[in-house]
Design an enzyme around this catalytic site. Structure first.
Site, PDB file in Angstrom:
ATOM      1  N   HIS A 180     -10.403   1.338   2.313  1.00  0.00           N
ATOM      2  CA  HIS A 180     -10.156   2.355   3.326  1.00  0.00           C
ATOM      3  C   HIS A 180     -11.350   2.252   4.283  1.00  0.00           C
ATOM      4  O   HIS A 180     -12.434   2.725   3.970  1.00  0.00           O
ATOM      5  CB  HIS A 180     -10.056   3.756   2.718  1.00  0.00           C
ATOM      6  CG  HIS A 180      -9.727   4.804   3.744  1.00  0.00           C
ATOM      7  ND1 HIS A 180      -8.507   5.424   3.822  1.00  0.00           N
ATOM      8  CD2 HIS A 180     -10.459   5.281   4.785  1.00  0.00           C
ATOM      9  CE1 HIS A 180      -8.497   6.261   4.849  1.00  0.00           C
ATOM     10  NE2 HIS A 180      -9.673   6.199   5.444  1.00  0.00           N
ATOM     11  N   LEU A 184      -4.768   9.487   7.963  1.00  0.00           N
ATOM     12  CA  LEU A 184      -6.051   8.796   8.105  1.00  0.00           C
ATOM     13  C   LEU A 184      -5.884   7.331   7.738  1.00  0.00           C
ATOM     14  O   LEU A 184      -5.176   7.039   6.767  1.00  0.00           O
ATOM     15  CB  LEU A 184      -7.111   9.463   7.221  1.00  0.00           C
ATOM     16  CG  LEU A 184      -7.577  10.828   7.746  1.00  0.00           C
ATOM     17  CD1 LEU A 184      -8.425  11.547   6.712  1.00  0.00           C
ATOM     18  CD2 LEU A 184      -8.338  10.677   9.058  1.00  0.00           C
ATOM     19  N   HIS A 198       3.005  14.634   1.268  1.00  0.00           N
ATOM     20  CA  HIS A 198       2.390  15.943   1.001  1.00  0.00           C
ATOM     21  C   HIS A 198       3.473  16.976   1.230  1.00  0.00           C
ATOM     22  O   HIS A 198       4.237  16.869   2.211  1.00  0.00           O
ATOM     23  CB  HIS A 198       1.238  16.225   1.981  1.00  0.00           C
ATOM     24  CG  HIS A 198       0.041  15.348   1.775  1.00  0.00           C
ATOM     25  ND1 HIS A 198      -0.893  15.579   0.801  1.00  0.00           N
ATOM     26  CD2 HIS A 198      -0.364  14.235   2.425  1.00  0.00           C
ATOM     27  CE1 HIS A 198      -1.837  14.645   0.863  1.00  0.00           C
ATOM     28  NE2 HIS A 198      -1.537  13.814   1.838  1.00  0.00           N
ATOM     29  N   LYS A 218      -9.524  -0.369  -5.375  1.00  0.00           N
ATOM     30  CA  LYS A 218      -9.535   0.314  -4.086  1.00  0.00           C
ATOM     31  C   LYS A 218     -10.876   0.990  -3.827  1.00  0.00           C
ATOM     32  O   LYS A 218     -11.381   1.740  -4.665  1.00  0.00           O
ATOM     33  CB  LYS A 218      -8.412   1.366  -4.071  1.00  0.00           C
ATOM     34  CG  LYS A 218      -8.312   2.190  -2.798  1.00  0.00           C
ATOM     35  CD  LYS A 218      -7.809   1.374  -1.618  1.00  0.00           C
ATOM     36  CE  LYS A 218      -7.950   2.117  -0.308  1.00  0.00           C
ATOM     37  NZ  LYS A 218      -6.765   2.781   0.145  1.00  0.00           N
ATOM     38  N   ASN A 260      -5.417   7.061  -6.002  1.00  0.00           N
ATOM     39  CA  ASN A 260      -6.113   8.320  -5.666  1.00  0.00           C
ATOM     40  C   ASN A 260      -5.349   9.543  -6.163  1.00  0.00           C
ATOM     41  O   ASN A 260      -5.021  10.453  -5.410  1.00  0.00           O
ATOM     42  CB  ASN A 260      -6.412   8.409  -4.153  1.00  0.00           C
ATOM     43  CG  ASN A 260      -5.176   8.487  -3.295  1.00  0.00           C
ATOM     44  OD1 ASN A 260      -4.118   7.969  -3.669  1.00  0.00           O
ATOM     45  ND2 ASN A 260      -5.284   9.125  -2.135  1.00  0.00           N
ATOM     46  N   HIS A 277       0.859  -1.204   0.000  1.00  0.00           N
ATOM     47  CA  HIS A 277       0.000   0.000   0.000  1.00  0.00           C
ATOM     48  C   HIS A 277       0.881   1.235   0.000  1.00  0.00           C
ATOM     49  O   HIS A 277       1.468   1.594   1.022  1.00  0.00           O
ATOM     50  CB  HIS A 277      -0.898   0.009   1.252  1.00  0.00           C
ATOM     51  CG  HIS A 277      -1.835   1.181   1.321  1.00  0.00           C
ATOM     52  ND1 HIS A 277      -3.172   1.041   1.596  1.00  0.00           N
ATOM     53  CD2 HIS A 277      -1.636   2.513   1.171  1.00  0.00           C
ATOM     54  CE1 HIS A 277      -3.758   2.219   1.600  1.00  0.00           C
ATOM     55  NE2 HIS A 277      -2.832   3.141   1.357  1.00  0.00           N
ATOM     56  N   HIS A 286      -4.338  -0.363   6.224  1.00  0.00           N
ATOM     57  CA  HIS A 286      -3.796   0.467   7.325  1.00  0.00           C
ATOM     58  C   HIS A 286      -4.670   0.438   8.581  1.00  0.00           C
ATOM     59  O   HIS A 286      -5.190   1.464   9.006  1.00  0.00           O
ATOM     60  CB  HIS A 286      -3.552   1.914   6.859  1.00  0.00           C
ATOM     61  CG  HIS A 286      -4.610   2.515   5.968  1.00  0.00           C
ATOM     62  ND1 HIS A 286      -5.941   2.493   6.267  1.00  0.00           N
ATOM     63  CD2 HIS A 286      -4.493   3.151   4.779  1.00  0.00           C
ATOM     64  CE1 HIS A 286      -6.609   3.089   5.308  1.00  0.00           C
ATOM     65  NE2 HIS A 286      -5.755   3.493   4.381  1.00  0.00           N
ATOM     66  N   HIS A 290       1.383   5.421  -1.769  1.00  0.00           N
ATOM     67  CA  HIS A 290       0.981   6.538  -2.633  1.00  0.00           C
ATOM     68  C   HIS A 290       2.249   7.096  -3.266  1.00  0.00           C
ATOM     69  O   HIS A 290       3.092   7.658  -2.566  1.00  0.00           O
ATOM     70  CB  HIS A 290       0.285   7.630  -1.811  1.00  0.00           C
ATOM     71  CG  HIS A 290      -0.940   7.132  -1.105  1.00  0.00           C
ATOM     72  ND1 HIS A 290      -2.196   7.210  -1.639  1.00  0.00           N
ATOM     73  CD2 HIS A 290      -1.075   6.507   0.090  1.00  0.00           C
ATOM     74  CE1 HIS A 290      -3.071   6.669  -0.809  1.00  0.00           C
ATOM     75  NE2 HIS A 290      -2.416   6.229   0.254  1.00  0.00           N
ATOM     76  N   LEU A 291       2.366   6.925  -4.586  1.00  0.00           N
ATOM     77  CA  LEU A 291       3.567   7.434  -5.269  1.00  0.00           C
ATOM     78  C   LEU A 291       3.324   8.792  -5.908  1.00  0.00           C
ATOM     79  O   LEU A 291       4.260   9.410  -6.410  1.00  0.00           O
ATOM     80  CB  LEU A 291       4.034   6.427  -6.327  1.00  0.00           C
ATOM     81  CG  LEU A 291       4.566   5.083  -5.791  1.00  0.00           C
ATOM     82  CD1 LEU A 291       4.969   4.178  -6.946  1.00  0.00           C
ATOM     83  CD2 LEU A 291       5.752   5.296  -4.855  1.00  0.00           C
ATOM     84  N   ARG A 292       2.038   9.226  -5.904  1.00  0.00           N
ATOM     85  CA  ARG A 292       1.679  10.524  -6.512  1.00  0.00           C
ATOM     86  C   ARG A 292       2.025  10.569  -8.000  1.00  0.00           C
ATOM     87  O   ARG A 292       2.181   9.557  -8.639  1.00  0.00           O
ATOM     88  CB  ARG A 292       2.350  11.704  -5.749  1.00  0.00           C
ATOM     89  CG  ARG A 292       2.160  11.675  -4.248  1.00  0.00           C
ATOM     90  CD  ARG A 292       0.711  11.670  -3.827  1.00  0.00           C
ATOM     91  NE  ARG A 292       0.579  11.952  -2.396  1.00  0.00           N
ATOM     92  CZ  ARG A 292      -0.445  11.522  -1.662  1.00  0.00           C
ATOM     93  NH1 ARG A 292      -1.409  10.788  -2.188  1.00  0.00           N
ATOM     94  NH2 ARG A 292      -0.506  11.828  -0.392  1.00  0.00           N
ATOM     95  N   ASP A 327       1.545   2.739   3.529  1.00  0.00           N
ATOM     96  CA  ASP A 327       0.677   3.910   3.363  1.00  0.00           C
ATOM     97  C   ASP A 327       1.507   5.194   3.319  1.00  0.00           C
ATOM     98  O   ASP A 327       1.071   6.247   3.790  1.00  0.00           O
ATOM     99  CB  ASP A 327      -0.393   4.003   4.456  1.00  0.00           C
ATOM    100  CG  ASP A 327      -1.489   5.002   4.099  1.00  0.00           C
ATOM    101  OD1 ASP A 327      -1.634   5.326   2.905  1.00  0.00           O
ATOM    102  OD2 ASP A 327      -2.181   5.483   5.017  1.00  0.00           O
TER     103      ASP A 327
END
Ligand code: NCD
Ligand code: ZN
Length: 363
Positions: A142, A225, A257, A105, A47, A19, A180, A21-23, A253
């Site tokens: 989620h 979150l 940012h 997802k 996402n 899990h 998560h 987030h690589l953006r 996760d």
């Protein structure tokens, strides 16, 4: 190749991140290497803005990810589809058939970062669940309700009662990962479940409880979150992760940012932990006296759940303290200056990762 550890060194089968987030764009170009230098594969969250809702978008995103990774690293991004109220089951079937989607997802609408196009009513997407159950495409959840009358610290446990339990009854063959997890209730539910249910556990939820967010002031770097819970939940997560049970596996996760988006009057949820994730997990397993169960959690339970082969390559860590920087400066095309704050910023971690070793027949 087997797990090998001493007081000074650990060698383990190369882990995967189930899990992350690589953006996209410039952030992707900066963070992808943090994941690829240690993990052989990763389940990449969809996402983006706009989210990944077609096979073509996933294929193009996978190309951008691979372009962001130095050629000498072997890394396989495993792509996911973002479920929406009106996604066609045909898209999932096509993506699965073509070997693009490894999972899909489910974000309850507005539960977290970039989830506004998520699912507003689980009952209305029955045809997606039926298709996934039939073709064997895992559902990644989620697991938080979005109802404003439910306290933020109760949203995961309430989701399990109101939505997850009935979903598993209705689709008994559906393979589900509760992502998560942050509560004792989730640990218990996953452990007791007789269905095809597993859970990922992040490094940060093993290290911090909710007090970290308010220690001496508002610490937005610890805001993510689902939000970290009370100490008893953290301890339950540590027991679960280090138990060796096959239903628990590694999912960082990692959710970068930019510093300015975290330190804001409405700061974003997400902790960037990819850079030191393995060292962070190792610290927990060492503290719990469970290093012999690290490989199951990090490198075996995940592929077993997804029906994928174990990695043949290995990674090595040595007991050499490393100081974690207070912030990491991004390399940006326009020479502007932006930072990410890594998890464990300003701390010293006891273990350091050595470069990945390839075995001859690694593919
Ligand atoms: C994630 C993000 O920033 O994309 N944030 C987070 O706090 N974990 C989204 C998510 O996984 O909830
Ligand atoms: Zn996430």
């Amino acid at each position: 190749m087997a797990l090998n550890f001493s007081a000074e060194q650990i060698t383990l089968r190369q882990p995967d991140d189930w899990h992350v987030h690589l953006r996209d764009g410039e952030i992707l170009k900066n963070v992808a290497i943090s994941t690829a230098r240690v993990f052989r594969r990763a389940i990449v969250m969809p996402n983006l803005s706009p989210p990944i809702t077609s096979v073509e978008e996933a294929v193009n995103y996978r190309i951008r990810i691979l372009d962001a990774i130095p050629k000498e690293l072997s890394f396989t991004p495993l792509m996911t589809a973002y479920l929406t109220d009106d996604l066609s089951p045909k898209v999932l079937e096509q993506g699965h058939r073509e070997g693009v989607f490894v999972a899909a997802k489910l974000y309850p609408a507005n539960a977290t970062t970039n989830s506004s196009q998520g699912v507003s009513d689980l009952k209305a997407i029955g045809s997606l669940f039926e298709t996934m159950e039939r073709i064997g495409l895992p559902l990644l959840i989620h697991g938080e309700v979005v109802d404003e009358d439910v306290d933020i610290f109760d949203r995961e446990a309430t989701f399990i009662d109101r939505h997850l339990q009935p979903l598993l009854v209705r689709y008994p063959k559906l393979r589900v990962v509760l992502e998560h997890i942050t509560t004792e209730e989730a640990v218990q539910f996953v452990q007791d479940s007789k269905s095809n249910l597993a859970a990922t556990i992040t490094p940060h939820h093993l290290h911090i409880n909710r007090n970290a967010i308010f220690a001496g002031g508002l610490r937005s770097d610890f805001y993510c979150l689902p939000v970290a819970k009370r100490e008893r939940h953290r301890l339950a997560l540590r027991r679960a992760a280090t138990s060796g049970q096959t239903c628990f596996f590694l999912g960082t996760d990692s959710a970068p940012h930019l510093r300015g988006s975290k330190e804001s009057s409405c700061g974003c949820a997400g902790i960037f932990n990819a850079q030191y994730a393995l060292e962070s997990y190792v610290t927990v397993f060492e503290e719990e006296g469970a290093l012999e169960r690290l490989e199951a959690f990090a490198s075996e339970n995940g592929p077993s759940f997804y029906g994928l082969p174990f990695n043949k390559s290995s990674v090595r860590l040595e007991k050499r303290p490393q100081q974690i920087p207070k912030q990491l400066q991004l390399k940006l095309a326009n020479n502007s200056v932006e930072y990410l704050v890594p998890f464990h910023a300003g701390e010293s971690l006891r273990w350091s990762l050595l470069p990945v070793e390839k075995s001859l027949n690694d593919n």
